[in-house]
Write an enzyme that holds these catalytic residues in place. Sequence first.
Site, PDB file in Angstrom:
ATOM      1  N   GLU A 126       7.055   3.605   5.967  1.00  0.00           N
ATOM      2  CA  GLU A 126       8.380   3.012   6.178  1.00  0.00           C
ATOM      3  C   GLU A 126       9.470   4.059   5.970  1.00  0.00           C
ATOM      4  O   GLU A 126       9.382   4.797   4.979  1.00  0.00           O
ATOM      5  CB  GLU A 126       8.632   1.837   5.220  1.00  0.00           C
ATOM      6  CG  GLU A 126       9.938   1.130   5.542  1.00  0.00           C
ATOM      7  CD  GLU A 126      10.271  -0.023   4.580  1.00  0.00           C
ATOM      8  OE1 GLU A 126       9.482  -0.294   3.660  1.00  0.00           O
ATOM      9  OE2 GLU A 126      11.326  -0.623   4.764  1.00  0.00           O
ATOM     10  N   GLY A 266      10.334   3.751  -5.251  1.00  0.00           N
ATOM     11  CA  GLY A 266       9.646   3.082  -6.347  1.00  0.00           C
ATOM     12  C   GLY A 266       8.248   2.660  -5.935  1.00  0.00           C
ATOM     13  O   GLY A 266       7.271   2.957  -6.616  1.00  0.00           O
ATOM     14  N   ALA A 267       8.150   1.960  -4.812  1.00  0.00           N
ATOM     15  CA  ALA A 267       6.853   1.475  -4.363  1.00  0.00           C
ATOM     16  C   ALA A 267       6.975   0.972  -2.933  1.00  0.00           C
ATOM     17  O   ALA A 267       8.075   0.793  -2.421  1.00  0.00           O
ATOM     18  CB  ALA A 267       6.361   0.344  -5.261  1.00  0.00           C
ATOM     19  N   MET A 268       5.806   0.717  -2.306  1.00  0.00           N
ATOM     20  CA  MET A 268       5.792   0.338  -0.888  1.00  0.00           C
ATOM     21  C   MET A 268       4.770  -0.759  -0.646  1.00  0.00           C
ATOM     22  O   MET A 268       3.629  -0.687  -1.089  1.00  0.00           O
ATOM     23  CB  MET A 268       5.474   1.590  -0.060  1.00  0.00           C
ATOM     24  CG  MET A 268       5.375   1.339   1.415  1.00  0.00           C
ATOM     25  SD  MET A 268       6.962   0.786   2.110  1.00  0.00           S
ATOM     26  CE  MET A 268       6.376  -0.232   3.443  1.00  0.00           C
ATOM     27  N   GLU A 269       5.208  -1.758   0.139  1.00  0.00           N
ATOM     28  CA  GLU A 269       4.465  -3.006   0.285  1.00  0.00           C
ATOM     29  C   GLU A 269       3.409  -3.029   1.385  1.00  0.00           C
ATOM     30  O   GLU A 269       3.092  -4.109   1.896  1.00  0.00           O
ATOM     31  CB  GLU A 269       5.474  -4.125   0.564  1.00  0.00           C
ATOM     32  CG  GLU A 269       6.136  -4.068   1.957  1.00  0.00           C
ATOM     33  CD  GLU A 269       7.494  -3.378   1.998  1.00  0.00           C
ATOM     34  OE1 GLU A 269       7.746  -2.544   1.120  1.00  0.00           O
ATOM     35  OE2 GLU A 269       8.294  -3.657   2.913  1.00  0.00           O
ATOM     36  N   ASN A 270       2.827  -1.900   1.773  1.00  0.00           N
ATOM     37  CA  ASN A 270       1.825  -1.883   2.845  1.00  0.00           C
ATOM     38  C   ASN A 270       0.847  -3.039   2.691  1.00  0.00           C
ATOM     39  O   ASN A 270       0.384  -3.342   1.599  1.00  0.00           O
ATOM     40  CB  ASN A 270       1.040  -0.574   2.805  1.00  0.00           C
ATOM     41  CG  ASN A 270       1.921   0.617   2.530  1.00  0.00           C
ATOM     42  OD1 ASN A 270       2.788   0.924   3.313  1.00  0.00           O
ATOM     43  ND2 ASN A 270       1.727   1.233   1.381  1.00  0.00           N
ATOM     44  N   HIS A 302       8.124  -7.530  -6.682  1.00  0.00           N
ATOM     45  CA  HIS A 302       8.868  -7.282  -5.444  1.00  0.00           C
ATOM     46  C   HIS A 302       7.908  -6.935  -4.295  1.00  0.00           C
ATOM     47  O   HIS A 302       7.964  -7.550  -3.231  1.00  0.00           O
ATOM     48  CB  HIS A 302       9.873  -6.154  -5.680  1.00  0.00           C
ATOM     49  CG  HIS A 302      10.662  -5.752  -4.476  1.00  0.00           C
ATOM     50  ND1 HIS A 302      11.922  -6.232  -4.216  1.00  0.00           N
ATOM     51  CD2 HIS A 302      10.360  -4.921  -3.453  1.00  0.00           C
ATOM     52  CE1 HIS A 302      12.369  -5.717  -3.082  1.00  0.00           C
ATOM     53  NE2 HIS A 302      11.435  -4.902  -2.595  1.00  0.00           N
ATOM     54  N   GLU A 303       7.047  -5.978  -4.523  1.00  0.00           N
ATOM     55  CA  GLU A 303       6.141  -5.561  -3.435  1.00  0.00           C
ATOM     56  C   GLU A 303       5.170  -6.694  -3.096  1.00  0.00           C
ATOM     57  O   GLU A 303       4.830  -6.899  -1.945  1.00  0.00           O
ATOM     58  CB  GLU A 303       5.385  -4.276  -3.805  1.00  0.00           C
ATOM     59  CG  GLU A 303       6.267  -3.100  -4.237  1.00  0.00           C
ATOM     60  CD  GLU A 303       7.432  -2.784  -3.306  1.00  0.00           C
ATOM     61  OE1 GLU A 303       7.369  -3.165  -2.126  1.00  0.00           O
ATOM     62  OE2 GLU A 303       8.422  -2.190  -3.787  1.00  0.00           O
ATOM     63  N   GLU A 325      14.545  -6.948   2.627  1.00  0.00           N
ATOM     64  CA  GLU A 325      14.855  -6.386   1.304  1.00  0.00           C
ATOM     65  C   GLU A 325      15.796  -7.285   0.499  1.00  0.00           C
ATOM     66  O   GLU A 325      15.561  -7.524  -0.689  1.00  0.00           O
ATOM     67  CB  GLU A 325      15.425  -4.974   1.431  1.00  0.00           C
ATOM     68  CG  GLU A 325      14.432  -3.940   1.989  1.00  0.00           C
ATOM     69  CD  GLU A 325      13.145  -3.811   1.189  1.00  0.00           C
ATOM     70  OE1 GLU A 325      13.065  -4.322   0.044  1.00  0.00           O
ATOM     71  OE2 GLU A 325      12.183  -3.198   1.708  1.00  0.00           O
TER      72      GLU A 325
HETATM   73  N1  BES Z   1      10.045  -1.198   1.290  1.00  0.00           N
HETATM   74  C1  BES Z   1      10.548  -0.590   0.117  1.00  0.00           C
HETATM   75  C2  BES Z   1      10.110   0.828  -0.040  1.00  0.00           C
HETATM   76  C3  BES Z   1      10.820   1.817   0.840  1.00  0.00           C
HETATM   77  C4  BES Z   1      12.130   2.088   0.644  1.00  0.00           C
HETATM   78  C5  BES Z   1      10.177   2.487   1.805  1.00  0.00           C
HETATM   79  C6  BES Z   1      12.757   3.041   1.452  1.00  0.00           C
HETATM   80  C7  BES Z   1      10.793   3.411   2.590  1.00  0.00           C
HETATM   81  C8  BES Z   1      12.104   3.701   2.419  1.00  0.00           C
HETATM   82  C9  BES Z   1      10.098  -1.342  -1.128  1.00  0.00           C
HETATM   83  O1  BES Z   1       9.790  -2.668  -0.937  1.00  0.00           O
HETATM   84  C10 BES Z   1      11.245  -1.314  -2.072  1.00  0.00           C
HETATM   85  O2  BES Z   1      12.243  -1.890  -1.775  1.00  0.00           O
HETATM   86  N2  BES Z   1      11.102  -0.633  -3.194  1.00  0.00           N
HETATM   87  C11 BES Z   1      12.157  -0.426  -4.147  1.00  0.00           C
HETATM   88  C12 BES Z   1      11.887  -1.123  -5.441  1.00  0.00           C
HETATM   89  C13 BES Z   1      12.230  -2.569  -5.424  1.00  0.00           C
HETATM   90  C14 BES Z   1      11.882  -3.225  -6.720  1.00  0.00           C
HETATM   91  C15 BES Z   1      13.677  -2.841  -5.076  1.00  0.00           C
HETATM   92  C16 BES Z   1      12.185   1.062  -4.402  1.00  0.00           C
HETATM   93  O3  BES Z   1      11.255   1.737  -3.997  1.00  0.00           O
HETATM   94  O4  BES Z   1      13.155   1.526  -4.985  1.00  0.00           O
HETATM   95 ZN    ZN Z   2      11.431  -3.965  -0.811  1.00  0.00          ZN
END
Ligand code: BES
Ligand code: ZN
Length: 876
Positions: A126, A266-270, A302-303, A325
């Site tokens: 992503e 932080g993390a990714m929801e694959n 969240h993920e 998001e």
């Molecule tokens: N889908 C995002 C990760 C992401 C963000 C991928 C930007 C590529 C580019 C994920 O679900 C997300 O939002 N993660 C947040 C943490 C969340 C608790 C708000 C993050 O990574 O900061």
């Molecule tokens: Zn997210």
Amino acid sequence: MKDATPSMVLLSEYRAPDWVVEDLDLRFDLDPASTRVESLIRVRRAEGAEAGAALRLHGRDLELLRLEVDGKAPESGAVTTDAEGLLLTGLPDSAAITVETCIRPEANTALEGLYVSGGTLCTQCEPEGFRRITYFPDRPDVLTRYRVRLEADASRYPVLLANGNRVEAGELPAGRHYAVWEDPFPKPSYLFALVAGDLSCVSDRFTTRSGREVALEVYVEHHNRDRCAHALASLKRAMRYDEDAFGREYDLDVYMIVAVEDFNMGAMENKGLNLFNAKYVLASPETATDNDYVHIEGVIAHEYFHNWSGNRVTCRDWFQLSLKEGLTVFRDQEFTTDCTLFGVKRIDDAQGLRAFQFPEDAGPLAHPVRPDRYAEINNFYTMTVYEKGAELIRMLRTLIGREAFRRGLDLYFERFDGQAVTTEDFVDVMAEASGRDLARFRRWYTQAGTPRVTARTHFDSRVGALQIDLEQETPPTPGQQEKHPLHIPVRLSLLGRDGRVLPARLEGAAEATEFVVELTEEAQSFRLSGLREAPAAVSWLRGFSAPVRLDAGQGTAELAHLVVHDDDAFARWDALQALLRRAVIARIGSEPDPVLEAALTTAIGALLEDSGIEPVVLATLLDLPSHRELMESFERADPVAVDAARHAVEQAVFQPLAERLASGAPDPGRWDDGAFTAEAMGQRRLLNRILALRVAIGAAGAVEDAVRQYREARSQTLAMGALAAVNDSADPARGELLADFERRHRADPLVLDKWFALESGSQVGDGLARLERLLDHPGFRWSNPNRVRAVLGPFMAQNHRHFHREDGAGYQRLADYLEHLDSLNPQTSARLAQPLTRWQRLDPARSAQMRQVLERLAGKDLSPDLADVIQRALAR
Ligand code: BES
Ligand code: ZN
């Protein structure tokens, strides 16, 4: 600049894809130096697409080894190569396209696409990373079924993971092995993931409410096995919560989480295979603070919640990012409120929104929750899209009520399951489920800027009615001069002289003690009738019912009344913040307001005596408005003076309370168990806040207490609380404790990051020289985003004296570091550059310095990511 005029992607130019991808077969021959990817894409011309429509395959930094259409090399002229990738013309109505590419994971420092972290091969797709893996229509509205075969050296990469279910695995000659994964759910390419590594699997089980047995698997480096319990427990709580609160169940037989050290976000929801920054997985009481525990739980939830809000129902295009998001942040906020932080969560979120999103919305990078143009989509994962987006969802619930909101959500998931949709679609189902006209509400998605709401009241004692006059105005933002009225829910109550809420009737409705007035015009009046006494105070914007700045013109006495009596935790906190802000502003005008400061001491003294206030709420009430928020109170301000005034107010207000603070502090020995319970965490938050206050006001014995707390601490929460308390203190104890911490934790990168952050944020000594030493520390690596953020972030956010040096050396140094970082990791450099974009809000001398530094940086050879941020920051 490399990209002086980067091409804009416009929402108005959106066109549905001309080609449907029927399915996708991927084969990876994995090797860190050079990985071969073979892809078989079966496509069919979409209904309604023109006969001659070309097929766009995005690709970036790929070596193309082979391209075939239905097993044959395409005719000459049928393939065009451009900056976006490949364009195929002259295709039959359906075709099988074979693409073979070669990529270099080891050389990938951007951490997008396939890369190596600590010896593990992993992916981040992503938003547009898949095109760094293979040629494909890399856009979220192209959904398809994936079958993925991974092949690698068996001893180096014993674990081979991809989305969905493993359907086959086996040994191969020459010490190699393979695994085949199939994901039954069609998905966009941004949700693709693979992992190959030598990892430990910590597992558990979950039975969904319809009886599906799900294997839960957390993959970490072997030495981290014993730090996964909290992540697994959090995952199970989140799964149960999504069933109970939202009626959403998990849909695969396995849910995997992989922790890696090097991760941009932080993390990714694959789908079925989340990738996590290790800092949001690993925890033990000795290494992680209560805050870390809460964040881990929140990110895991969240993920997980994305499995429905994002994966089952996804975004049509990246302008719709808030669809997934904003909604998912709303869902994780609800979870943390109901399961972990309760009353204090809303305060934390409101505070975060004001300190981070409001400035964004008032600055050069302001944009609507649903933007309509972008140069670099990576720069739109913002506080506005996330946090303001979540506020819009919450306002919808306030406006249509909880039942209609839940019906709307159910309808949304049912109707759009398997589709890629828009924020309009979301509001449509809410309108349909509630029967309400949400036309004006929709403007929240397209209009940037924080509305200012002015409220005035007039009590008519003859008829026992309160007239409420509300006005709204949104200041202009870049590219949006004209603003229109929004649909704003203002929740309020009235407090009587005795502090109790007064019953009344809003516009003749049934009697109630809390009201939601809906402001939809520029100016509107409302009437609360049936009042037997004049209200002593109005409790405004309860629960922070809308992301607006509210000016109710309240006097000190009225605010103090709210501080003592308001039963809404947010409104009470907000009243106290307003008083504290006033006191700081008065000091910046260099005229302290002793009457106001004395009133604050009295009101806070009453809070300390009030045994009815929960410790966690009390701790939060004792916070001063943050430096960032205070900066927002001025058109332009001297950041060092604001910091000084803030501390002066802290001293003046809290010094008379020193003894009460000491006697009211929970005992560290009693609460040092690291238990993840609301009560224990609340007590620890309170005791750490009181310790920090006592050190800040120079209370007798405070530094000694901090030293003792650090030395005796078993939990990281108490150790960090003690270090944070002395971090800006001139006492030699500070240096000794920090050195001790570094010695103890130098081998543990996640814990060492806490030390990096403390050292970089400390205003004592020579900040710039220390910053340089931190970058030379053996534990520092430019290639690791966590390390870079820990060293550079707090310097800009907290080290006002050194970052904002009058000679501009702080800005220049940061610009140099960002330029270097940009050559490795554009996404991280663009994010970290944000503090350098606020030059317009600084005093004239610093403003000029910062602008000069930005202009110099703009002349360098920068990534499109960083170039975009700097260009917008400089645009007038
Ligand atoms: N889908 C995002 C990760 C992401 C963000 C991928 C930007 C590529 C580019 C994920 O679900 C997300 O939002 N993660 C947040 C943490 C969340 C608790 C708000 C993050 O990574 O900061
Ligand atoms: Zn997210």
